[in-house]
Design a protein around this motif. Structure first.
Motif, PDB file in Angstrom:
ATOM      1  N   GLU A  86       1.588   3.466   1.369  1.00 23.56           N
ATOM      2  CA  GLU A  86       0.484   3.981   0.562  1.00 23.56           C
ATOM      3  C   GLU A  86       0.144   5.417   0.961  1.00 23.56           C
ATOM      4  OE1 GLU A  86      -3.236   1.961  -1.406  1.00 23.56           O
ATOM      5  OE2 GLU A  86      -3.535   2.143   0.752  1.00 23.56           O
TER       6      GLU A  86
ATOM      7  N   ASN B  45       2.498   7.363  -0.950  1.00 29.66           N
ATOM      8  CA  ASN B  45       2.435   7.153  -2.401  1.00 29.66           C
ATOM      9  C   ASN B  45       1.003   6.792  -2.792  1.00 29.66           C
ATOM     10  OD1 ASN B  45       5.601   6.898  -3.051  1.00 29.66           O
ATOM     11  ND2 ASN B  45       5.156   5.722  -1.196  1.00 29.66           N
ATOM     12  N   PRO B  46       0.050   7.693  -2.575  1.00 30.85           N
ATOM     13  CA  PRO B  46      -1.366   7.354  -2.773  1.00 30.85           C
ATOM     14  C   PRO B  46      -1.712   6.964  -4.204  1.00 30.85           C
ATOM     15  CG  PRO B  46      -1.080   9.724  -2.467  1.00 30.85           C
ATOM     16  CD  PRO B  46       0.230   9.100  -2.134  1.00 30.85           C
ATOM     17  N   ASP B  47      -0.954   7.437  -5.175  1.00 30.37           N
ATOM     18  CA  ASP B  47      -1.277   7.141  -6.572  1.00 30.37           C
ATOM     19  C   ASP B  47      -0.934   5.708  -6.973  1.00 30.37           C
ATOM     20  OD1 ASP B  47      -2.122   9.730  -6.823  1.00 30.37           O
ATOM     21  OD2 ASP B  47      -0.204  10.465  -7.636  1.00 30.37           O
ATOM     22  N   LEU B  48      -0.150   4.997  -6.156  1.00 36.67           N
ATOM     23  CA  LEU B  48       0.304   3.655  -6.530  1.00 36.67           C
ATOM     24  C   LEU B  48      -0.687   2.553  -6.162  1.00 36.67           C
ATOM     25  CD1 LEU B  48       4.105   3.830  -5.595  1.00 36.67           C
ATOM     26  CD2 LEU B  48       3.024   4.169  -7.820  1.00 36.67           C
ATOM     27  N   GLN B  49      -1.710   2.879  -5.345  1.00 34.10           N
ATOM     28  CA  GLN B  49      -2.732   1.896  -4.958  1.00 34.10           C
ATOM     29  C   GLN B  49      -2.082   0.595  -4.467  1.00 34.10           C
ATOM     30  OE1 GLN B  49      -5.196   1.536  -8.462  1.00 34.10           O
ATOM     31  NE2 GLN B  49      -6.342   3.392  -7.959  1.00 34.10           N
TER      32      GLN B  49
END
Length: 598
Positions: free
Chosen positions: A530, A533-537
């Motif tokens: 995460e 890839n912070p946008d993937l929640q």
């Protein structure tokens, strides 16, 4: 001249203490946020397909899940048919092997019902009926064995001209016929419902339908043999009695009489099997119930005898009783046993045994009249799944069952009574909810926070010192542009990944706690991914969603391995092994280094 303050040192101090505050806040927030993580993966969250629209009543199942359920369902029907056929052929050795396969297959289906959240569906209805059939065919296997064994005993007693035991063989045979008849009626009643449900899902039921016919054939054959046996034994008893009393005694009454007072009762009641014998004082008398010897007494000076019979392990129906001396037997009398409802209680406490947490259930089984039930089987379900352990009630009706291992989460346990062989109706306890804590408890958490916090402060002070000595950051250090946003964290080296992996295992009693370590490894992987890839929640994703998202990445296969072990241990409740822990560690390192260096 006063020297100007070192701008590097000042900024380092500010950044250092800010980092400490962020670290402490994160350490307090992460455990609380993790507490909200889903503890159980529900199949309804998985991607669904249009496969088998009739399965809509069972919830949103994936194609693989639905196929697996139907495969187990069909296998259970075929195994039941094969088992009945082997019993019909009197191939008891093959029957025992077939029964074990059937039992295992039934347990697999029960696991699927629980794991796939199908407890309020047609599948669960079939699974319940299938469990009843497993018990029914276990009884049929035992009953037919016992009936065939009577033949050898009958031959022996005929040679000995033992009229008391010949009568016993006759009545035992009749009792077994009654039990097999009742067993068949239950099997046939369930068969109609099973066939209708199975056809609804397109399952071939032809073999199973034949099992009902085979069961009926077994009953018909045994019933015919029993009629011949009873007639033959009664004739032989008359001949032996006639020869013993002399030619003038034909048709004379037996010297032994018997009656049961009262002639009815319920569990816990005591009946008197009493009578008289036209013989000297002290003559031995043997009493029988359903052909089974239950006691021996002697006559008093008036030729009377009495044996107290307590109603315990005996079915709720009409039963036979008689008495015998060495040379004579009484006529058969009967009495009736009625059924009673029961109540079972349950309390649960958690123990740690060899580093494994288990639930110890204790309680008491009594009838609706408050009479303690002894010798009864009590079983316990854990999260809807039957535990392999069982308890047997003592004289006071109390029992103890140990179930486990229990994974660190909330569990629901329930005790239930198997009334087979008793004049009792089964019952269930109220459900009991227990929370199994992580081995990483409060004290350990405090120590952990202090340790990590101390290490962080020490690290910051070290960096300040190094920064002061070495001067400005090197050209390899990536810093955000003024007003910009820092990029994702750099991929750790192999050495750094090993250091991170070394920090994950949790110990309890000097041993690694496999359950908690596997859970911590999974959560750490989610946090690492995460962060990049912070946008993937990712924290809101199910494990299978996570695998699907990264399937095309270089580490996708290893992520699938890690998630598979996590699901096996946490959702299927398999005992974690050393191999599981080693594979989790290797997969973790591969994932966070994104396959570099491998």
């Amino acid at each position: 001249m006063t020297p100007e303050p070192n701008p590097i040192s000042t900024s380092a101090i500010g950044r250092g203490w800010f980092a400490v505050l962020v670290l402490v806040a994160a350490m307090l927030i992460v455990p609380s946020s993790s507490a909200g993580d889903p503890l159980k993966y529900i199949v309804k969250d998985a991607s669904t397909t249009g496969f088998h629209q009739d399965f809509a009543v069972t919830g949103n199942l994936t194609r693989t899940d639905a196929a697996l359920v139907l495969q187990n369902w069909a296998a259970d029907l075929d195994l039941a048919a094969q088992l009945v056929h082997n019993i019909k052929l009197r191939d008891f050795e093959s029957g025992e092997s077939q029964y074990q396969q059937y039992l295992l297959s039934g347990q697999n289906l029960e696991d699927l019902v629980v794991q796939l959240d199908m407890t309020e569906t047609d599948v669960a209805t079939f699974q319940h009926d299938n469990d009843e059939n497993i018990r029914s065919l276990r009884e049929l296997l035992n009953q037919t064995k016992q009936y065939d064994e009577l033949q050898n005993a009958e031959t022996t007693f005929r040679d000995q001209k033992d009229i008391a035991n010949l009568k016993s063989i006759e009545l035992q045979g009749e009792d077994l016929c009654t039990k097999i008849q009742s067993n068949y009626e239950g099997y046939a009643d369930r068969a109609d419902r099973i066939v209708n449900l199975s056809r609804k899902f397109g399952i071939d039921t032809s073999a199973f339908e034949k099992s009902t016919t085979d069961f009926a054939a077994i009953l018909t054959e045994i019933d015919a043999v029993q009629k011949t046996r009873s007639s033959s034994i009664q004739e032989m008893i008359r001949e032996i009695q006639f020869s013993g009393r002399g030619s003038g005694a034909l048709g004379a009454a037996s010297a032994v009489s018997v009656r049961i007072l009262p002639d009815h009762g319920v569990y816990g009641d005591t009946l008197s099997i009493e009578g008289t014998v036209d013989a000297p004082v002290g003559t031995g008398v043997t009493t029988f119930v359903d052909g089974q010897q239950v006691g021996s007494v002697v006559t008093d000076r008036d030729g009377r005898f009495s044996f107290l019979y307590k109603i315990e392990q005996i079915d709720a129906r009409t039963h036979t009783a008689y008495a015998s001396t060495d040379s004579d037997i009484s006529e058969v009398s009967s009495f009736t046993v009625a059924s009673r409802n029961t109540t079972v209680s349950l309390e649960v406490h958690i123990i740690v045994e060899n580093g494994t947490r288990k639930g110890v259930g204790t309680g008491r089984l009594v009838t609706e009249d408050g009479v303690p039930v002894r010798g009864a089987r009590v079983l316990m379900d854990v999260d809807g799944r039957a535990s392999s352990e069982e308890g047997v009630t003592g004289d006071d009706g109390e029992y103890t069952i140990t179930a486990g291992p229990l994974s660190p989460r909330v569990h629901t346990l329930k005790a239930w009574v198997d009334p087979a062989g008793f004049p009792l109706n089964g019952s269930e306890s109220l459900p009991v909810t227990v929370e199994v804590p992580y081995a990483f408890g409060l004290l350990a958490s405090v120590v952990y926070l202090l340790g990590v916090g101390g290490a962080a402060i020490g690290g910051i002070l070290f960096l300040r010192k190094r920064e002061t000595i070495d001067g400005p950051p090197s050209a390899h250090t990536v810093e955000a542009e003024p007003g910009g946003v820092a990029g994702p964290p750099l991929t750790p080296t192999i050495e750094e990944a090993h250091l991170i992996a070394n920090q994950i295992p949790v110990t309890s009693g000097g041993q690694i706690d496999g359950y908690t370590t596997i859970a911590q490894t999974y959560r750490r992987v989610v946090r690492e991914l995460e962060a990049r890839n912070p946008d993937l929640q990712l924290k809101s994703r199910t494990p299978r969603n996570l695998v699907a998202l990264f399937a095309d990445r270089p580490f996708g296969a290893q992520l699938a391995v890690l998630v598979g072990i996590h699901e096996k241990v946490w959702y299927a409740e398999h005992e974690p092994t050393d191999e599981d822990l080693d594979q989790m560690r290797e997969a973790f390192i591969y994932i966070i280094t994104e396959g570099s260096g491998h």
